[in-house]
Design an enzyme around this catalytic site. Structure first.
Site, PDB file in Angstrom:
ATOM      1  N   TYR A   1       0.883  -1.175   0.000  1.00 28.11           N
ATOM      2  CA  TYR A   1       0.000   0.000   0.000  1.00 28.11           C
ATOM      3  C   TYR A   1       0.915   1.218   0.000  1.00 28.11           C
ATOM      4  O   TYR A   1       1.650   1.438   0.969  1.00 28.11           O
ATOM      5  CB  TYR A   1      -0.873   0.020   1.260  1.00 28.11           C
ATOM      6  CG  TYR A   1      -1.969  -1.023   1.292  1.00 28.11           C
ATOM      7  CD1 TYR A   1      -1.730  -2.329   1.722  1.00 28.11           C
ATOM      8  CD2 TYR A   1      -3.269  -0.691   0.899  1.00 28.11           C
ATOM      9  CE1 TYR A   1      -2.753  -3.272   1.765  1.00 28.11           C
ATOM     10  CE2 TYR A   1      -4.305  -1.637   0.945  1.00 28.11           C
ATOM     11  CZ  TYR A   1      -4.032  -2.913   1.376  1.00 28.11           C
ATOM     12  OH  TYR A   1      -5.047  -3.845   1.415  1.00 28.11           O
TER      13      TYR A   1
ATOM     14  N   PRO B   1     -12.427   0.407  -1.030  1.00 28.22           N
ATOM     15  CA  PRO B   1     -11.707  -0.874  -0.994  1.00 28.22           C
ATOM     16  C   PRO B   1     -10.379  -0.847  -0.229  1.00 28.22           C
ATOM     17  O   PRO B   1      -9.765  -1.900  -0.041  1.00 28.22           O
ATOM     18  CB  PRO B   1     -11.465  -1.200  -2.476  1.00 28.22           C
ATOM     19  CG  PRO B   1     -11.617   0.093  -3.194  1.00 28.22           C
ATOM     20  CD  PRO B   1     -12.526   0.951  -2.385  1.00 28.22           C
TER      21      PRO B   1
HETATM   22  P1  RFL Z   1     -22.485  -8.018  -5.121  1.00 22.93           P
HETATM   23  O1  RFL Z   1     -21.215  -8.777  -5.335  1.00 22.93           O
HETATM   24  O2  RFL Z   1     -22.615  -6.694  -5.759  1.00 22.93           O
HETATM   25  O3  RFL Z   1     -23.678  -8.970  -5.595  1.00 22.93           O
HETATM   26  C1  RFL Z   1     -24.994  -8.509  -5.717  1.00 22.93           C
HETATM   27  C2  RFL Z   1     -25.696  -9.340  -6.774  1.00 22.93           C
HETATM   28  O4  RFL Z   1     -27.055  -8.932  -6.886  1.00 22.93           O
HETATM   29  C3  RFL Z   1     -27.397  -8.836  -8.255  1.00 22.93           C
HETATM   30  N1  RFL Z   1     -28.515  -7.901  -8.407  1.00 22.93           N
HETATM   31  C4  RFL Z   1     -29.798  -8.276  -8.598  1.00 22.93           C
HETATM   32  N2  RFL Z   1     -30.348  -9.491  -8.692  1.00 22.93           N
HETATM   33  C5  RFL Z   1     -31.681  -9.549  -8.893  1.00 22.93           C
HETATM   34  N3  RFL Z   1     -32.464  -8.448  -9.026  1.00 22.93           N
HETATM   35  C6  RFL Z   1     -31.949  -7.216  -8.939  1.00 22.93           C
HETATM   36  N4  RFL Z   1     -32.712  -6.134  -9.054  1.00 22.93           N
HETATM   37  C7  RFL Z   1     -30.554  -7.097  -8.709  1.00 22.93           C
HETATM   38  N5  RFL Z   1     -29.702  -6.051  -8.568  1.00 22.93           N
HETATM   39  C8  RFL Z   1     -28.484  -6.547  -8.386  1.00 22.93           C
HETATM   40  C9  RFL Z   1     -26.117  -8.360  -8.927  1.00 22.93           C
HETATM   41  O5  RFL Z   1     -26.106  -8.656 -10.331  1.00 22.93           O
HETATM   42  C10 RFL Z   1     -25.068  -9.146  -8.145  1.00 22.93           C
HETATM   43  O6  RFL Z   1     -24.787 -10.402  -8.739  1.00 22.93           O
HETATM   44  O7  RFL Z   1     -22.792  -7.815  -3.558  1.00 22.93           O
HETATM   45  P2  RFL Z   1     -22.451  -8.779  -2.302  1.00 22.93           P
HETATM   46  O8  RFL Z   1     -22.849 -10.201  -2.604  1.00 22.93           O
HETATM   47  O9  RFL Z   1     -23.004  -8.095  -1.134  1.00 22.93           O
HETATM   48  O10 RFL Z   1     -20.843  -8.788  -2.240  1.00 22.93           O
HETATM   49  C11 RFL Z   1     -20.128  -7.627  -1.925  1.00 22.93           C
HETATM   50  C12 RFL Z   1     -18.767  -7.624  -2.621  1.00 22.93           C
HETATM   51  O11 RFL Z   1     -18.943  -7.893  -3.995  1.00 22.93           O
HETATM   52  C13 RFL Z   1     -18.031  -6.285  -2.440  1.00 22.93           C
HETATM   53  O12 RFL Z   1     -18.204  -5.804  -1.134  1.00 22.93           O
HETATM   54  C14 RFL Z   1     -16.511  -6.418  -2.693  1.00 22.93           C
HETATM   55  O13 RFL Z   1     -16.241  -6.730  -4.013  1.00 22.93           O
HETATM   56  C15 RFL Z   1     -15.790  -5.112  -2.302  1.00 22.93           C
HETATM   57  N6  RFL Z   1     -14.345  -5.151  -2.584  1.00 22.93           N
HETATM   58  C16 RFL Z   1     -13.474  -5.798  -1.725  1.00 22.93           C
HETATM   59  N7  RFL Z   1     -13.927  -6.442  -0.640  1.00 22.93           N
HETATM   60  C17 RFL Z   1     -13.062  -7.138   0.177  1.00 22.93           C
HETATM   61  O14 RFL Z   1     -13.502  -7.703   1.189  1.00 22.93           O
HETATM   62  N8  RFL Z   1     -11.713  -7.235  -0.090  1.00 22.93           N
HETATM   63  C18 RFL Z   1     -11.177  -6.627  -1.184  1.00 22.93           C
HETATM   64  O15 RFL Z   1      -9.983  -6.794  -1.416  1.00 22.93           O
HETATM   65  C19 RFL Z   1     -12.059  -5.845  -2.035  1.00 22.93           C
HETATM   66  N9  RFL Z   1     -11.570  -5.239  -3.110  1.00 22.93           N
HETATM   67  C20 RFL Z   1     -13.843  -4.500  -3.707  1.00 22.93           C
HETATM   68  C21 RFL Z   1     -12.426  -4.554  -3.950  1.00 22.93           C
HETATM   69  C22 RFL Z   1     -14.660  -3.804  -4.587  1.00 22.93           C
HETATM   70  C23 RFL Z   1     -14.101  -3.138  -5.675  1.00 22.93           C
HETATM   71  N10 RFL Z   1     -14.974  -2.424  -6.512  1.00 22.93           N
HETATM   72  C24 RFL Z   1     -15.211  -2.836  -7.847  1.00 22.93           C
HETATM   73  C25 RFL Z   1     -15.846  -1.446  -5.928  1.00 22.93           C
HETATM   74  C26 RFL Z   1     -11.857  -3.921  -5.033  1.00 22.93           C
HETATM   75  C27 RFL Z   1     -12.689  -3.184  -5.888  1.00 22.93           C
HETATM   76  C28 RFL Z   1     -12.042  -2.446  -7.024  1.00 22.93           C
HETATM   77  C1  PHB Z   2      -7.435  -6.653  -4.552  1.00 24.95           C
HETATM   78  O1  PHB Z   2      -6.572  -7.554  -4.652  1.00 24.95           O
HETATM   79  O2  PHB Z   2      -8.278  -6.462  -5.436  1.00 24.95           O
HETATM   80  C2  PHB Z   2      -7.426  -5.770  -3.356  1.00 24.95           C
HETATM   81  C3  PHB Z   2      -6.565  -6.052  -2.315  1.00 24.95           C
HETATM   82  C4  PHB Z   2      -6.543  -5.231  -1.200  1.00 24.95           C
HETATM   83  C5  PHB Z   2      -7.390  -4.140  -1.147  1.00 24.95           C
HETATM   84  C6  PHB Z   2      -8.260  -3.871  -2.176  1.00 24.95           C
HETATM   85  C7  PHB Z   2      -8.287  -4.691  -3.301  1.00 24.95           C
HETATM   86  O3  PHB Z   2      -7.336  -3.323  -0.059  1.00 24.95           O
END
Ligand code: RFL
Ligand code: PHB
Length: 392
Positions: free
Chosen positions: A201, A293
């Site tokens: 980081y 994130p």
């Molecule tokens: P999701 O994964 O968004 O899934 C929700 C699902 O609901 C569907 N949906 C619908 N289905 C039916 N009817 C509707 N009207 C609907 N509207 C939506 C969607 O198509 C989808 O399939 O939520 P969920 O399950 O709560 O999961 C949450 C995680 O995906 C999210 O918090 C993480 O990706 C965040 N995040 C990270 N989290 C970590 O714990 N560690 C990480 O390293 C991390 N890195 C990140 C991240 C998120 C990122 N972005 C893109 C914001 C890195 C990035 C860049």
């Molecule tokens: C990732 O690998 O996508 C990632 C890892 C650590 C973070 C956020 C995203 O804090």
């Protein structure tokens, strides 16, 4: 049609809830707006807390995680051109995180649901939730042009931050707490070996950078960028050049570059809605909260909600008690707010905020310096990063 729990959304939260409930003999139907391929194609989280890994074991889907996931015992903070290691394991009495892509986790959960023969409807259009304030909740949707309805005891809103469940609630019933950040993350995935064995980081005057990975041969990098940045202005060479500038000299030299497989821009925000329960509707995961994130908390928080919700529903069906369901919202929110605070703090510590000027940047440098020089401050970071304990 009838089921016990109708789950809206087949991201990690919905799939994991379905799997935990299925193993306890509770019937579920999952409705997902997108196709399975689309869900698998989203490149998102990469870091799992130990508690999330333990929950995946409980759900019977942890085998590949333990085989292929990379256990990380530390992370590195880079500032002033020098890297400093935070010894996660040493500072937390032995706790670690595992690098395992959200895509892989989702694939494992999809495979488990298929193997169990449990129902899941992909490409469900116009999903709507009904009657959750009263005794007859139901979910309606359109499947291949035909209107469908399922009656249920409970609805789990696991449909992410742009889903229908939260949006259906009357604004007067919701407390919404939001913070927007004046920047985003530009992410790049490449089939190249990671620059370093642990995550870096980096705080730099040009902006934050993060070096992460998915495996020994696949890397994930992020750069802080302006909110109005456009992907077409970031050819791979520009990305690699900018990343090099934000790293220490050794990492800049060691960085192996290659063509990107995926590139995307995400805005950063913190958001919490309260409460997380409305009658027989329970929100879980990104449907109830979003974190930037920086602290790697989003997916782990979603798993934490699901843990409480699954256990509460299982208690309800096995013993008839609604005690844990009644405690769900408050219990989740206590843990959620701590992770929201941590993610906000990590974001503030590591990014460049042009509007705070040289004073803000010097205070950040002093805090970073203090952090890596103080065992107490490092331990506070470490215990939040590996995940705070659950209440039960
Ligand atoms: P999701 O994964 O968004 O899934 C929700 C699902 O609901 C569907 N949906 C619908 N289905 C039916 N009817 C509707 N009207 C609907 N509207 C939506 C969607 O198509 C989808 O399939 O939520 P969920 O399950 O709560 O999961 C949450 C995680 O995906 C999210 O918090 C993480 O990706 C965040 N995040 C990270 N989290 C970590 O714990 N560690 C990480 O390293 C991390 N890195 C990140 C991240 C998120 C990122 N972005 C893109 C914001 C890195 C990035 C860049
Ligand atoms: C990732 O690998 O996508 C990632 C890892 C650590 C973070 C956020 C995203 O804090």
């Amino acid at each position: 049609m009838r089921t016990q729990v109708a789950i809206v959304g087949a991201g990690p939260a919905g799939l994991l809830l379905g799997q935990l409930l299925h193993r306890a003999g509770v019937d579920t139907v999952i409705l997902e707006r997108r196709s399975a391929q689309h869900v698998l194609g989203r490149i998102r989280a990469g870091v799992l807390e130990q508690g999330t890994g333990e929950l995946l074991d409980e759900a019977g889907v942890g085998r590949r995680l333990h085989r292929e996931g990379l256990v990380h015992e530390g992370i590195e903070l880079c500032f002033g051109g020098v890297r400093h290691r935070i010894d996660l394991r040493g500072l937390t009495g032995g706790r670690c995180v595992t690098v395992y892509g959200q895509t892989e986790l989702t694939r494992d959960l999809m495979d488990a649901r298929r193997a169990a023969g449990a129902p899941i409807v992909y490409e469900a259009a116009d999903v709507g939730i009904h009657g959750y304030e009263g005794p007859r909740p139901s979910v309606r949707w359109v499947e291949q042009g035909r209107a469908r309805e399922i009656r249920c005891d409970y609805i789990a809103g696991c449909d992410g931050s742009h889903g229908v469940c939260r949006a259906s609630l009357p604004a007067s019933a919701l407390g919404v707490h939001e913070k927007l950040y004046p920047f985003g993350w530009l992410g790049l995935l490449s089939e190249t070996p990671p620059v370093s064995p642990e995550l870096i980081y980096a705080n730099h005057e040009r902006g934050f950078a993060l070096c992460s990975m998915r495996s020994h041969t696949r890397s994930r990098y992020y750069l802080q960028c302006a909110l109005d940045e456009r992907l077409q202005d970031w050819p791979d060479e520009r990305f690699w050049g900018e990343l090099r500038l934000r790293l220490d000299a050794e990492a800049a030299r060691a960085l192996v570059t290659g063509p990107s497989i995926e590139k995307s821009i995400a805005a950063l925000r913190s958001l919490v809605v309260e409460p997380m329960r409305f009658g027989s509707l329970f929100l879980a995961g990104d449907a109830a909260h979003t974190v930037p994130p920086t602290g790697a908390k989003g997916l782990n928080l979603a798993a934490g909600d699901v843990r409480y919700l699954a256990h509460a529903l299982i208690e309800r069906y096995h013993s008839g008690s609604e005690r844990a369901l009644d405690a769900y919202s408050e219990r989740c929110l206590r843990r959620v707010w701590k992770a929201v605070r941590f993610s906000w703090w990590m974001t503030g510590l590591l990014h460049r905020f042009p509007e705070t000027g040289s004073f803000g940047q010097r205070v950040r440098q002093a805090e970073l310096d203090y952090l890596v020089g103080s065992r107490a401050a490092s331990a506070a970071l470490a215990e939040n990063y590996v995940g705070l304990p659950y209440e039960d």
